[in-house]
Design a protein around this motif. Structure first.
Motif, PDB file in Angstrom:
ATOM      1  N   THR A 144       0.828  -1.212   0.000  1.00 25.42           N
ATOM      2  CA  THR A 144       0.000   0.000   0.000  1.00 25.42           C
ATOM      3  C   THR A 144       0.857   1.255   0.000  1.00 25.42           C
ATOM      4  O   THR A 144       0.672   2.166  -0.821  1.00 25.42           O
ATOM      5  N   TRP A 148       1.653   4.304  -3.128  1.00 21.46           N
ATOM      6  CA  TRP A 148       1.105   5.662  -3.004  1.00 21.46           C
ATOM      7  C   TRP A 148       1.920   6.690  -3.793  1.00 21.46           C
ATOM      8  O   TRP A 148       1.339   7.529  -4.509  1.00 21.46           O
ATOM      9  N   THR A 165      -7.373   9.623  -1.337  1.00 25.46           N
ATOM     10  CA  THR A 165      -8.443   8.621  -1.329  1.00 25.46           C
ATOM     11  C   THR A 165      -7.859   7.210  -1.314  1.00 25.46           C
ATOM     12  O   THR A 165      -8.306   6.341  -0.558  1.00 25.46           O
ATOM     13  N   TYR A 166      -6.862   7.002  -2.140  1.00 27.19           N
ATOM     14  CA  TYR A 166      -6.199   5.694  -2.241  1.00 27.19           C
ATOM     15  C   TYR A 166      -5.637   5.265  -0.892  1.00 27.19           C
ATOM     16  O   TYR A 166      -5.948   4.186  -0.375  1.00 27.19           O
ATOM     17  N   ILE A 169      -8.450   5.017   2.195  1.00 26.86           N
ATOM     18  CA  ILE A 169      -9.334   3.850   2.217  1.00 26.86           C
ATOM     19  C   ILE A 169      -8.552   2.575   2.506  1.00 26.86           C
ATOM     20  O   ILE A 169      -8.969   1.743   3.325  1.00 26.86           O
ATOM     21  N   TRP A 231     -11.195   3.705  -3.797  1.00 30.02           N
ATOM     22  CA  TRP A 231      -9.771   3.971  -4.003  1.00 30.02           C
ATOM     23  C   TRP A 231      -9.321   3.628  -5.417  1.00 30.02           C
ATOM     24  O   TRP A 231      -8.398   4.249  -5.961  1.00 30.02           O
TER      25      TRP A 231
END
Length: 488
Positions: A144, A148, A165-166, A169, A231
């Motif tokens: 994750t 980003w 948002t990515y 969430i 996301w």
């Protein structure tokens, strides 16, 4: 090299590649050569593990025990091998594509792009080889965080908003839902190890098991089951190679791979068959399949349409895993591969169209098939696979999911697949028709043909994989069948 050391090499090799790319950033050709060499090396290492895993050797490595029953452990089993092979192969192909895209689209910050791409693949290898939920969670978060910067690569307002948002969430779902589910599992079973047949039988009642499974399904946000899906379209602000990474190579596949592992190795099919409330998650996955397809039908931007198509296709895998029928579980594993080949082809084609013509909208691609025949033939193959028509990979996985639904008389799943197939055809076939059989409304500002050759080579290769997997899917079917036999 021993199998245990090969697991270490799978995780460390992309990190060494990231270091090499960073050091060679001043020399573009050397930097990109380092990327390709690292990707090819990783795939070669993954292939070295086929023999040990197929021959049922215990490919495992325990690093440290934190608490009783809670350790950092790696163990490569057949499903993890599929994921490792898939991610490493498609990383190499995506790297070839990215060279043409990043130069053709004149994207900035090439070095940081390739560095974070490599770190993300290391995270994917950690997910593939995790021996328990704790180890998987650590690398799930690495994946994750490392992706980003790729989502926010353009560093404009849209990229920053999409990145928020990515990250928001995915971190909320993993820390707020997935981590509590892992802790609950450890407290109930005394371990989080992935074990054939599951570890929760006799430890939880049906209602508790249903709640725990819900925490897992919603907490694994990378699987994009509604309402944890926003996301994914938000991340479409990223360069197209990143979209390919998100939708086909690493991120979403890590999500559906994790759900499949949880169903088979943590709960077990026999245990879940006695949890009636599990059925509501089947309905949620089915709703996601149909709702995302309807939303895709309304999109005007090509990449956003493909994003919602991905949300729908991912829930095919979740739905298949939750049907709890042997054929459906095989279908889930096959669709992980089939969707990867088909969707990466579609995103490659979208990026090629953008680089060559600067077109991003569906209403702008009339007649483009005559200017970009290789690209649009590949797009057609990917689209037909998403619909599930032979001779493409998507037909094989749908066949197994349908067979699994018949095994347990799950007619809801059959209806969902019928509706989704019609909706897929409704939003993919008009694109193909406009590209090949409609004339251009407005001549392009600049005459163009195909995108740079590395991009065309990559999308041609993945389109060929879509066809080849239709005929040569036996090894994946055999591996998944073996998993189910051991778990019974």
């Amino acid at each position: 090299m021993s199998p245990a050391m090969l697991i270490v090499a799978l995780i460390v090799t992309p990190l060494l590649g990231a270091l090499a790319v960073g050091l060679l950033g001043r020399w573009p050709n050397l930097r990109e050569t380092a990327t390709l060499v690292t990707a090819a090396t990783l795939f070669g290492l993954a292939t070295q593990l086929i023999g040990p895993v197929v021959n049922r050797y215990d490919v495992a490595l325990e690093v440290i025990e934190i608490l009783p029953g809670l350790a950092i452990t790696f163990r490569l089993e057949p499903l993890g091998l599929i994921f490792a092979l898939l991610a490493s192969l498609l990383w190499f192909v995506t790297s070839v594509y990215a060279i043409g895209y990043m130069r053709g689209a004149k994207e900035p910050r090439h070095t940081s792009f390739y560095v974070f791409f490599a770190i993300a693949i290391s995270g994917a290898m950690g997910v593939a080889t995790a021996g328990n939920l704790l180890t998987l969670f650590i690398f799930y978060e690495v994946l994750t965080i490392s992706t980003w910067p790729l989502v926010t690569h353009k560093q404009n307002d849209a990229a920053r908003a999409g990145g928020r948002t990515y990250l928001g969430i995915l971190l909320f779902t993993s820390i707020g839902l997935l981590l509590p589910a892992i802790i609950w599992t450890w407290m109930a079973a005394g371990t989080t190890d992935f074990t054939p047949g599951g570890i929760l039988f006799g430890t939880l009642g049906p209602t508790e098991a249903a709640i725990l499974l819900t925490l897992f399904v919603l907490g694994i946000g990378k699987a994009a089951v509604m309402p944890m899906h926003r996301w994914l379209p938000a991340a479409m602000v990223a360069p197209t190679p990143v979209s390919a990474l998100l939708h086909a190579v690493a991120v979403v596949k890590a999500g559906v791979f994790t759900i499949t592992k949880v169903v088979i190795y943590i709960f077990g099919l026999d245990f879940l068959a006695n949890v009636p409330l599990e059925q509501w998650l089947v309905y949620l996955a089915g709703f996601t399949v149909v709702a995302a397809s309807i939303i895709a039908l309304k999109q005007v931007e090509l990449k956003r349409m493909l994003a919602y198509s991905t949300i729908s296709q991912l829930s095919y895998i979740v739905l298949a895993a939750l049907v709890l029928a042997p054929f459906a579980e095989i279908g889930a594993a096959v669709h992980i591969v089939a969707h990867a080949f088909g969707k990466i082809t579609l995103f490659f084609c979208a990026g090629a169209i953008y680089v060559a013509s600067k077109k991003t909208r569906l209403d702008e691609i009339r007649g483009i098939g005559r200017r970009m025949p290789w690209t649009m033939v590949a797009f057609t193959i990917g689209a037909v696979s998403m619909i599930g028509v032979p001779p493409t990979a998507g037909f094989v996985s749908k066949w197994y999911i349908i067979a699994g639904a018949f095994q347990v008389d799950n007619y809801f799943t059959l209806v969902v697949l019928m509706l989704s197939t019609g909706l897929n055809a409704a939003y993919f076939l008009p694109i193909v028709f406009r590209a090949f059989f409609r004339d251009e409304d407005v001549p392009p500002k600049v005459e163009h043909g195909e995108a740079p050759w590395p991009m065309v080579a990559a999308l041609t290769f993945t389109a060929a994989l879509v066809i080849l997997f239709f005929a040569f899917n036996g090894p994946i079917v055999d591996i998944e069948s073996r998993i189910l036999e051991v778990g019974q």
